[in-house]
Design an enzyme around this catalytic site. Structure first.
Site, short mmCIF file in Angstrom:
data_model
loop_
_atom_site.label_atom_id
_atom_site.label_comp_id
_atom_site.label_asym_id
_atom_site.label_seq_id
_atom_site.Cartn_x
_atom_site.Cartn_y
_atom_site.Cartn_z
N HIS A 194 12.12 70.74 -103.82
CA HIS A 194 10.64 70.58 -104.51
C HIS A 194 11.83 70.34 -105.72
O HIS A 194 10.88 68.39 -106.38
CB HIS A 194 10.03 71.65 -104.18
CG HIS A 194 9.52 72.18 -103.06
ND1 HIS A 194 8.79 73.63 -102.71
CD2 HIS A 194 9.65 71.50 -102.23
CE1 HIS A 194 8.65 73.76 -101.85
NE2 HIS A 194 8.69 72.04 -101.18
N ARG A 296 1.17 63.15 -93.86
CA ARG A 296 1.72 64.93 -93.92
C ARG A 296 0.56 65.93 -93.38
O ARG A 296 0.08 66.18 -94.58
CB ARG A 296 2.75 65.27 -95.09
CG ARG A 296 3.95 64.75 -95.11
CD ARG A 296 4.74 65.25 -96.49
NE ARG A 296 5.92 64.52 -96.47
CZ ARG A 296 6.68 63.43 -97.51
NH1 ARG A 296 5.35 63.77 -98.77
NH2 ARG A 296 7.15 63.35 -97.44
N ARG A 332 1.27 62.06 -88.80
CA ARG A 332 1.99 62.66 -87.96
C ARG A 332 0.93 63.63 -87.94
O ARG A 332 0.74 64.26 -88.29
CB ARG A 332 3.48 62.72 -89.05
CG ARG A 332 4.12 63.90 -88.69
CD ARG A 332 5.49 64.43 -89.04
NE ARG A 332 4.88 65.36 -90.07
CZ ARG A 332 5.72 65.26 -91.50
NH1 ARG A 332 7.44 64.88 -91.85
NH2 ARG A 332 5.56 66.55 -92.24
N GLU A 420 14.17 63.11 -85.84
CA GLU A 420 15.11 64.26 -86.22
C GLU A 420 15.79 64.91 -86.39
O GLU A 420 16.63 65.38 -87.03
CB GLU A 420 13.66 64.92 -87.32
CG GLU A 420 12.55 64.13 -88.49
CD GLU A 420 11.19 65.17 -88.24
OE1 GLU A 420 11.40 65.65 -88.92
OE2 GLU A 420 10.24 65.70 -86.53
N ASN A 443 15.20 63.45 -93.94
CA ASN A 443 16.01 64.54 -94.25
C ASN A 443 16.55 65.99 -93.66
O ASN A 443 17.30 66.27 -93.37
CB ASN A 443 14.39 64.90 -95.06
CG ASN A 443 13.91 63.97 -96.19
OD1 ASN A 443 14.74 63.10 -95.89
ND2 ASN A 443 12.71 64.94 -96.44
N ASP A 444 15.48 65.89 -92.24
CA ASP A 444 16.05 67.13 -91.05
C ASP A 444 16.98 66.12 -90.11
O ASP A 444 17.69 66.99 -89.85
CB ASP A 444 14.87 66.72 -90.37
CG ASP A 444 13.88 68.13 -90.83
OD1 ASP A 444 14.18 68.87 -91.29
OD2 ASP A 444 11.81 68.04 -90.81
N ARG A 454 19.51 71.85 -95.54
CA ARG A 454 19.58 70.61 -96.41
C ARG A 454 19.03 71.10 -97.75
O ARG A 454 18.73 70.37 -99.13
CB ARG A 454 18.84 69.92 -96.44
CG ARG A 454 16.87 69.98 -96.17
CD ARG A 454 16.16 68.89 -95.42
NE ARG A 454 14.93 69.56 -94.89
CZ ARG A 454 13.93 69.04 -95.73
NH1 ARG A 454 14.06 68.07 -96.62
NH2 ARG A 454 12.65 69.29 -95.23
N CYS A 491 10.81 57.73 -92.59
CA CYS A 491 10.17 57.58 -93.65
C CYS A 491 10.73 59.07 -95.15
O CYS A 491 9.84 59.86 -95.55
CB CYS A 491 8.91 58.10 -92.54
SG CYS A 491 9.34 59.86 -91.48
#
Length: 559
Positions: A194, A296, A332, A420, A443-444, A454, A491
């Protein structure tokens, strides 16, 4: 004040997150409240009043965070809203109330209840472990309210400063003034934490996972270089000031970029924005973003006890579609589960939620949630006259992609899926038999490829998107799309790194979607290089065996 070297080491290496250079004295967060050690048992006839005092304190903290969320935008608003909900979450509040009813004081009850829940979250690992920082922040804010102390957190500087901390709660990061906090470095956190995401939105040079950072005292003059990941203690003032000036000049030039996304020799690449609601989409529409590459949807529903109706969802989706009228918008479907549990989705208790029922897997036990969301998207498309693209998260097999695509096409929408899971990247060609596009969530993909949380500072190097293994899967996916002429976007946070964005284009990626604040930097960098350079950098990166080698190989070709 004059800085001084506080250790024998003058440079500290971390993971670079937000490019730019800051040079100023160090400030640190104020100490967190320390509960009194001698709190006595609450008399039975006073316990209901103590319960009320506890609930009131939690409500006050939640209310403050909600107010801040309403004033913030983008990721900052998102995480503040999630923390506001956590302030009054039954997961810690109910056990705390129970302890008070058994005679414990409110302060001790809060400390014990949140500590137990934090231990549980840490044991679960994955994204859930990241919530421990948020939970401890809620604990400290509630305890401060109970003790009548000022809110804990980051002091408001009166002059440009560099903020150093072990870690920062989202409430602290989201409230930073980028004109006064000119650099940020933390001992903990990863490139997708974050803190990193909000710092990117605010444009504050940022480094995470810096070993030895606690050795640097408040007041010490330091330079933070968010491009190289270096924290330099007591640097030569002329050298530091020159670096800051050059960085500002570069960023000013970058901010002038107006699009469209293309390389120096005219190869077109969609440069898009990631958003979470109508307000975020309207803010993104004031940038050079050519559309939305990731909406999102789940972030609008985190604080809901019941599932939003089709009409309620359609209204939210329409706001985003209206903000980019006639332009590309990729929606998504709900990525619920793991660190984003939906109270109305009946999530099972799982030992490892990051590897459990999340994303499209939620629909296996309740197809209605998916169908109603698709109905709402279709209604919003009809109302606005738009043609949104719709993708599912956490697809792992071709059969899952086939089933999702059928549901989407039944409603006249364009189907795609997120890549992902390594299995999906490896079988991207077979998944493309059923869908019209792919979008890679780096990211994933990094987390699952490297078997590394992560959000772990200790493993930040493994989840760095420059990991050659991760980039090999990205390249394989992009190649599969190119063979059949179907678009493949990225993304994840990798798309926000201007240098890496060029490498992704070299792989054959057709669109890049990042936080609004990163759009200009990505577009400007692309415009400075040719497609041939991108392809040569991509080929060079795939021959490397470490993140350092990968970055160096790309830099040698792309500058």
């Amino acid at each position: 004040m004059s800085g001084s070297v506080t250790t024998k080491t003058s440079e500290y290496q971390g993971t670079p997150v937000v490019p730019g250079v800051g040079y100023a004295p160090v400030i640190r967060p104020a100490p967190r409240p320390v509960p009194p050690a001698d709190e006595v048992t609450v008399a039975e006839d006073e316990r209901e009043a103590e319960v009320a005092r506890l609930r009131d304190a939690a409500a006050v903290v939640g209310g403050r965070l909600k107010d801040r969320a309403a004033l913030a935008t983008g990721s900052a608003s998102e995480v503040l809203a999630a923390n506001a909900a956590m302030a009054e979450d039954r997961g810690w509040l109910s056990p705390a109330v129970k302890q008070v009813k058994n005679g414990a004081g409110a302060v001790v009850a809060v400390s014990v209840a949140t500590g137990k829940l934090a231990n549980t979250l840490a044991t679960l690992g994955g994204r859930m472990a990241e919530r421990t920082t948020d939970l401890y922040d809620i604990r400290d804010r509630v305890i401060a309210e109970l003790l009548g102390l000022p809110e804990p957190g980051v002091p408001t500087p009166t002059a440009p400063s560099i903020l150093l901390a072990e870690d920062l709660a989202p409430a602290d990061t989201a409230g930073l003034d980028a004109s006064l906090v000119v650099g940020l470095a933390t001992s903990l956190g990863g490139p997708t934490s974050h803190t990193a995401i909000i710092a990117r939105q605010l444009g504050i040079p940022c480094i995470v996972a810096v070993t030895g950072l606690d050795d640097i005292e408040s007041g010490t003059l330091v330079m933070v270089d968010g491009t190289t990941g270096l924290v330099v203690v007591d640097p030569d003032p002329d050298t530091a000031n020159t670096a800051v000036a050059e960085s500002k000049s570069h960023l000013e030039q970058v901010s002038q970029w107006e699009g469209p996304g293309r390389t120096a020799d005219g190869h077109l690449v969609d440069v898009l924005a990631n958003v979470q609601d109508g307000a975020g989409a309207r803010a993104a529409s004031s940038t050079a973003a050519e559309g939305i590459g990731l909406f999102r949807t789940e972030l609008s529903f985190l604080d809901r006890d019941t599932e939003p109706t089709v009409d309620e969802q359609a209204e939210i989706y329409s706001q985003v579609l209206d903000a980019f009228d006639g332009k590309k918008v990729v929606i998504r479907t709900l990525d619920a589960g793991s660190d984003k549990p939906m109270r109305f989705a009946n999530h099972p208790d799982e030992a490892n939620p990051a590897l459990g029922v999340r994303g499209i897997r939620i629909a296996e036990g309740n197809r209605g949630i998916l169908y109603r969301q698709l109905d709402a998207i279709a209604a919003a498309a009809e109302t606005t006259g738009s043609a949104p693209w719709v993708m599912a998260p956490m697809i792992a097999t071709a059969s899952e992609a086939e089933a999702f695509a059928a549901d989407v096409r039944e409603r006249g929408l364009k189907p795609g899926v997120m890549i992902e899971v390594p299995a999906a990247a490896l079988l991207a060609d077979r998944i493309l038999d059923h869908v019209d596009f792919l979008s890679i969530g780096t990211n994933d993909l990094a987390q699952y490829t490297m078997a590394a949380d992560r959000m772990s500072a200790n493993l930040a190097g493994l989840t760095d998107p420059w990991q050659p293994a991760v980039l090999t899967l990205v390249a394989k996916t992009a190649e599969a799309g190119a063979r059949v002429g179907k678009p493949v976007g990225v993304c994840g946070e990798a798309a926000a790194d201007p240098l890496l964005a060029c490498v992704l284009v070299g792989f054959g990626v057709t669109s890049l979607s990042a936080a609004s604040a990163a759009v200009a930097g990505v577009g400007a960098k692309l415009e400075s290089v040719t497609l041939d350079q991108c392809r040569r950098a991509a080929a060079a990166v795939l021959t490397t065996s470490s993140t350092e080698e990968a970055r160096a190989a790309a830099t040698a070709i792309l500058g």
